[in-house]
Design a protein around this motif. Structure first.
Motif, PDB file in Angstrom:
ATOM      1  N   TYR A 102       0.823  -1.212   0.000  1.00 43.21           N
ATOM      2  CA  TYR A 102       0.000   0.000   0.000  1.00 43.21           C
ATOM      3  C   TYR A 102       0.856   1.261   0.000  1.00 43.21           C
ATOM      4  O   TYR A 102       0.528   2.247  -0.671  1.00 43.21           O
ATOM      5  N   ALA A 103       1.954   1.244   0.726  1.00 42.68           N
ATOM      6  CA  ALA A 103       2.769   2.453   0.894  1.00 42.68           C
ATOM      7  C   ALA A 103       3.921   2.542  -0.102  1.00 42.68           C
ATOM      8  O   ALA A 103       4.845   3.334   0.094  1.00 42.68           O
ATOM      9  N   ASP A 104       3.865   1.759  -1.170  1.00 40.86           N
ATOM     10  CA  ASP A 104       4.959   1.767  -2.139  1.00 40.86           C
ATOM     11  C   ASP A 104       4.698   2.664  -3.332  1.00 40.86           C
ATOM     12  O   ASP A 104       5.323   2.513  -4.387  1.00 40.86           O
ATOM     13  N   LEU A 105       3.800   3.621  -3.177  1.00 42.94           N
ATOM     14  CA  LEU A 105       3.557   4.669  -4.155  1.00 42.94           C
ATOM     15  C   LEU A 105       3.820   6.012  -3.493  1.00 42.94           C
ATOM     16  O   LEU A 105       3.560   6.182  -2.300  1.00 42.94           O
ATOM     17  N   GLY A 106       4.278   6.967  -4.268  1.00 42.87           N
ATOM     18  CA  GLY A 106       4.443   8.299  -3.712  1.00 42.87           C
ATOM     19  C   GLY A 106       3.130   8.867  -3.213  1.00 42.87           C
ATOM     20  O   GLY A 106       3.065   9.502  -2.149  1.00 42.87           O
ATOM     21  N   VAL A 107       2.047   8.614  -3.922  1.00 43.94           N
ATOM     22  CA  VAL A 107       0.752   9.177  -3.584  1.00 43.94           C
ATOM     23  C   VAL A 107       0.185   8.584  -2.294  1.00 43.94           C
ATOM     24  O   VAL A 107      -0.688   9.184  -1.666  1.00 43.94           O
ATOM     25  N   THR A 108       0.680   7.427  -1.865  1.00 42.51           N
ATOM     26  CA  THR A 108       0.218   6.838  -0.605  1.00 42.51           C
ATOM     27  C   THR A 108       1.249   6.990   0.505  1.00 42.51           C
ATOM     28  O   THR A 108       1.160   6.324   1.537  1.00 42.51           O
ATOM     29  N   GLY A 109       2.222   7.871   0.284  1.00 42.87           N
ATOM     30  CA  GLY A 109       3.161   8.197   1.347  1.00 42.87           C
ATOM     31  C   GLY A 109       4.539   7.611   1.206  1.00 42.87           C
ATOM     32  O   GLY A 109       5.420   7.864   2.045  1.00 42.87           O
ATOM     33  N   GLY A 110       4.778   6.819   0.175  1.00 42.71           N
ATOM     34  CA  GLY A 110       6.102   6.234  -0.004  1.00 42.71           C
ATOM     35  C   GLY A 110       7.103   7.250  -0.512  1.00 42.71           C
ATOM     36  O   GLY A 110       6.759   8.169  -1.248  1.00 42.71           O
ATOM     37  N   SER A 111       8.346   7.069  -0.125  1.00 44.35           N
ATOM     38  CA  SER A 111       9.411   7.969  -0.592  1.00 44.35           C
ATOM     39  C   SER A 111      10.611   7.207  -1.141  1.00 44.35           C
ATOM     40  O   SER A 111      11.410   7.766  -1.889  1.00 44.35           O
ATOM     41  N   GLN A 112      10.727   5.932  -0.817  1.00 41.00           N
ATOM     42  CA  GLN A 112      11.900   5.164  -1.237  1.00 41.00           C
ATOM     43  C   GLN A 112      11.815   4.751  -2.706  1.00 41.00           C
ATOM     44  O   GLN A 112      12.813   4.744  -3.426  1.00 41.00           O
ATOM     45  N   ILE A 113      10.624   4.393  -3.164  1.00 44.07           N
ATOM     46  CA  ILE A 113      10.403   3.960  -4.539  1.00 44.07           C
ATOM     47  C   ILE A 113       9.682   5.076  -5.295  1.00 44.07           C
ATOM     48  O   ILE A 113       8.657   5.589  -4.837  1.00 44.07           O
ATOM     49  N   LEU A 114      10.211   5.427  -6.448  1.00 42.86           N
ATOM     50  CA  LEU A 114       9.642   6.516  -7.242  1.00 42.86           C
ATOM     51  C   LEU A 114       8.584   5.959  -8.191  1.00 42.86           C
ATOM     52  O   LEU A 114       8.848   5.029  -8.949  1.00 42.86           O
ATOM     53  N   THR A 115       7.388   6.538  -8.147  1.00 42.71           N
ATOM     54  CA  THR A 115       6.288   6.098  -9.018  1.00 42.71           C
ATOM     55  C   THR A 115       5.602   7.316  -9.639  1.00 42.71           C
ATOM     56  O   THR A 115       4.412   7.554  -9.427  1.00 42.71           O
ATOM     57  N   PRO A 116       6.323   8.106 -10.422  1.00 43.79           N
ATOM     58  CA  PRO A 116       5.750   9.365 -10.908  1.00 43.79           C
ATOM     59  C   PRO A 116       4.531   9.190 -11.807  1.00 43.79           C
ATOM     60  O   PRO A 116       3.607  10.014 -11.774  1.00 43.79           O
ATOM     61  N   HIS A 117       4.494   8.131 -12.605  1.00 41.49           N
ATOM     62  CA  HIS A 117       3.383   7.966 -13.545  1.00 41.49           C
ATOM     63  C   HIS A 117       2.105   7.543 -12.827  1.00 41.49           C
ATOM     64  O   HIS A 117       1.014   8.042 -13.138  1.00 41.49           O
ATOM     65  N   ILE A 118       2.235   6.622 -11.871  1.00 38.26           N
ATOM     66  CA  ILE A 118       1.050   6.235 -11.104  1.00 38.26           C
ATOM     67  C   ILE A 118       0.578   7.403 -10.248  1.00 38.26           C
ATOM     68  O   ILE A 118      -0.626   7.672 -10.146  1.00 38.26           O
ATOM     69  N   ASP A 119       1.521   8.116  -9.638  1.00 32.39           N
ATOM     70  CA  ASP A 119       1.151   9.271  -8.823  1.00 32.39           C
ATOM     71  C   ASP A 119       0.381  10.300  -9.648  1.00 32.39           C
ATOM     72  O   ASP A 119      -0.614  10.882  -9.184  1.00 32.39           O
ATOM     73  N   GLN A 120       0.829  10.524 -10.879  1.00 35.91           N
ATOM     74  CA  GLN A 120       0.146  11.493 -11.734  1.00 35.91           C
ATOM     75  C   GLN A 120      -1.230  10.993 -12.141  1.00 35.91           C
ATOM     76  O   GLN A 120      -2.188  11.774 -12.213  1.00 35.91           O
ATOM     77  N   LEU A 121      -1.336   9.694 -12.394  1.00 36.16           N
ATOM     78  CA  LEU A 121      -2.631   9.114 -12.726  1.00 36.16           C
ATOM     79  C   LEU A 121      -3.638   9.364 -11.602  1.00 36.16           C
ATOM     80  O   LEU A 121      -4.782   9.761 -11.846  1.00 36.16           O
ATOM     81  N   VAL A 122      -3.203   9.148 -10.365  1.00 39.40           N
ATOM     82  CA  VAL A 122      -4.080   9.385  -9.224  1.00 39.40           C
ATOM     83  C   VAL A 122      -4.388  10.872  -9.083  1.00 39.40           C
ATOM     84  O   VAL A 122      -5.541  11.261  -8.846  1.00 39.40           O
ATOM     85  N   ALA A 123      -3.372  11.697  -9.238  1.00 43.67           N
ATOM     86  CA  ALA A 123      -3.562  13.144  -9.091  1.00 43.67           C
ATOM     87  C   ALA A 123      -4.519  13.700 -10.130  1.00 43.67           C
ATOM     88  O   ALA A 123      -5.220  14.688  -9.880  1.00 43.67           O
ATOM     89  N   ASP A 124      -4.581  13.069 -11.284  1.00 43.86           N
ATOM     90  CA  ASP A 124      -5.441  13.552 -12.363  1.00 43.86           C
ATOM     91  C   ASP A 124      -6.881  13.061 -12.245  1.00 43.86           C
ATOM     92  O   ASP A 124      -7.721  13.414 -13.084  1.00 43.86           O
ATOM     93  N   GLY A 125      -7.153  12.235 -11.234  1.00 44.04           N
ATOM     94  CA  GLY A 125      -8.482  11.648 -11.144  1.00 44.04           C
ATOM     95  C   GLY A 125      -9.067  11.675  -9.753  1.00 44.04           C
ATOM     96  O   GLY A 125      -8.705  12.508  -8.910  1.00 44.04           O
ATOM     97  N   VAL A 126      -9.988  10.745  -9.506  1.00 49.67           N
ATOM     98  CA  VAL A 126     -10.641  10.592  -8.213  1.00 49.67           C
ATOM     99  C   VAL A 126      -9.874   9.546  -7.419  1.00 49.67           C
ATOM    100  O   VAL A 126      -9.734   8.397  -7.852  1.00 49.67           O
ATOM    101  N   ASN A 127      -9.375   9.945  -6.270  1.00 45.63           N
ATOM    102  CA  ASN A 127      -8.602   9.058  -5.400  1.00 45.63           C
ATOM    103  C   ASN A 127      -9.520   8.535  -4.301  1.00 45.63           C
ATOM    104  O   ASN A 127     -10.018   9.297  -3.475  1.00 45.63           O
TER     105      ASN A 127
END
Length: 465
Positions: A37-62
């Motif tokens: 759960y915490a392995d995305l930037g958008v869910t609070g992760g910082s060690q693994i970079l997930t810019p594309h998934i983070d942007q997908l979430v940011a562009d929609g309904v989370n």
């Protein structure tokens, strides 16, 4: 105008869009496998970079309180694909191991009486594709080519090597490219990249047709196979398992970015609804991190069943919007069909169309209760309250609003709440079919052990897959 009015206006725009355009929205459901759960930037992760998934979430309904129907791969996918609790048709367990009385090995798969999301979009005139992990049973009657998908690039089994097999591989581990044809193993490059290529190529061929893609990545499910360049990118991670997992996440994130870019390149991004979800919590064996949530894959703790989940449709669904009421992957089928203005023809659904609730979050929650059961372990969530019931263990009760980490069992303080929730759980169970197969004593024992209050650390949790 407050944010609820903005959302409502956008959804009215969805309906106007559908009326004004002959081409209905494309739909892509992206499902990841065993991700923490915490392995995305958008869910609070910082060690693994997930810019594309983070942007997908940011562009929609989370959806911040999102759940799967099971904490293991196979039944979780059965619930998503049908929009129905999988226990209604005997699909309760993960491994196709031991047929129960009255059933045979031939019954171990997604019931042929159930219609899938692929069937529903075929009925609506969409061209459909299944890419990646299928895991819905072996044999022709369970084949995705006969379960609603015009084109396939799919794996029958629950996992396979990310690299080409050097010798003979089991048919169930091979990549199926039609009802009768398998991809030559020498054409496999790196599995995550190959799945992305298949989806992008399908989009290119069907850019003028309404299409539906079920893109079920294997990553980051084991085996732990990462590209060397991606492992080198994360050479600062000292734990080798975690480093390889991070490399797998990098390829996954880049693949999702490529799928989105292919839509932009063809000017389809405004015409495509993308759903993103994970199939269960991070596994005990793959180096994943569930962050603040207790438990891992296989458990009824939040870490087993709570997932990242978003819906993104630029210009038609609000970007940067958080929806906080509990939702389920059961809701994917009815919501995407509603966006496509398609009619569902099948058995009664447990999922609901989320669009009206997004339009007016003050109208109440989509579900008054959500349920889980796999053998000896069951759970129910009602509002902020969650009950876990495991044979041989005391009943556990948590208030997730004040205790999202499930560290404080308050069952003894609220006996009336325990009674109510156990009654609701029993009422739901009375509607279910008997399981068609089971997994064996080891898995039942692990269910009992992992739901004991003293099992608290990640090290302890990983002892019980």
């Amino acid at each position: 105008m407050n944010r609820y009015h903005v959302v409502a206006a956008l959804l009215i725009g969805v309906l106007a869009f559908n009326e004004a355009h002959a081409k209905r929205p494309n739909v892509i459901v992206i499902l990841t496998d065993d991700m923490g759960y915490a392995d995305l930037g958008v869910t609070g992760g910082s060690q693994i970079l997930t810019p594309h998934i983070d942007q997908l979430v940011a562009d929609g309904v989370n959806f911040t309180n999102a759940y799967v129907t099971a904490s293991v791969c196979c039944p979780s996918r059965a619930g998503l694909l049908t929009g129905r609790y999988q226990q209604r048709f005997g699909h309760e367990f993960n491994n196709f191991a031991i047929p129960t009385e009255g059933y045979t090995a031939d019954d171990m798969g997604l019931s042929v009486d159930e219609r899938t999301i692929g069937n529903a979009f075929q009925d609506a005139g969409y061209v459909t594709q299944c890419v990646g992990k299928w895991h819905m049973g072996g044999g022709s009657k369970y084949d995705p080519s006969w379960r609603g998908f015009d084109e396939v690039f799919a794996i029958e089994a629950g996992h396979r090597s990310y690299w080409p097999y050097p010798g003979n591989a089991n048919r169930s581990n091979r990549i199926q490219i039609s009802a009768t044809e398998l991809l030559p193993e020498e054409q496999v490059t790196y599995l995550t990249d190959d799945l992305t290529d298949a989806a992008v190529e399908f989009i290119g061929r069907h850019q003028d047709d309404p299409f539906f893609i079920y893109l079920a990545y294997n990553a980051p499910h084991g085996p732990l196979h990462g590209k060397e360049a991606d492992k080198e990118f994360y050479d600062s991670i000292s734990d080798s398992k975690r480093r390889t997992y991070a490399a797998m996440m990098k390829a996954l994130d880049e693949g999702i970015g490529r799928v989105r870019q292919s839509l932009v390149d063809r000017e389809l991004d405004q015409d495509t609804l993308i759903v993103f979800a994970n199939d269960n919590g991070g596994a005990t064996s793959n180096g994943s991190d569930n962050g603040p949530y207790r438990g891992m894959k296989g458990s009824k703790w939040e870490g087993g069943i709570r997932i990242p989940f978003c819906m993104t449709w630029p210009g038609h669904l609000p970007g940067g919007f958080s929806f906080d009421a509990p939702v389920s992957t059961l809701d994917i089928l009815p919501t995407t069909l509603a966006a496509a203005e398609a009619t569902y023809q099948g058995l009664p659904l447990d999922g609901v169309n989320l669009l009206p609730f997004i339009a007016d979050p003050t109208s109440g929650p989509p579900h008054d209760a959500l349920f889980w059961r796999r053998g000896v372990a069951a759970a129910v969530r009602m509002g902020d309250w969650k009950l876990i019931r495991v044979e041989g263990n005391p009943d556990l009760l948590f208030n997730l609003a004040s205790d999202p980490g499930e560290g404080n069992d308050v069952a003894s303080d609220h006996p009336e709440k325990v009674t109510l929730m156990k009654r609701r759980l029993a009422e739901w169970e009375s509607e279910l079919a008997p399981p068609k197969w089971t997994e064996g004593e080891k898995w039942s024992r692990n269910q009992v052990l992992k739901h004991q209050m003293h099992v608290q650390t990640r090290q302890q949790e990983r002892k019980y897959p």
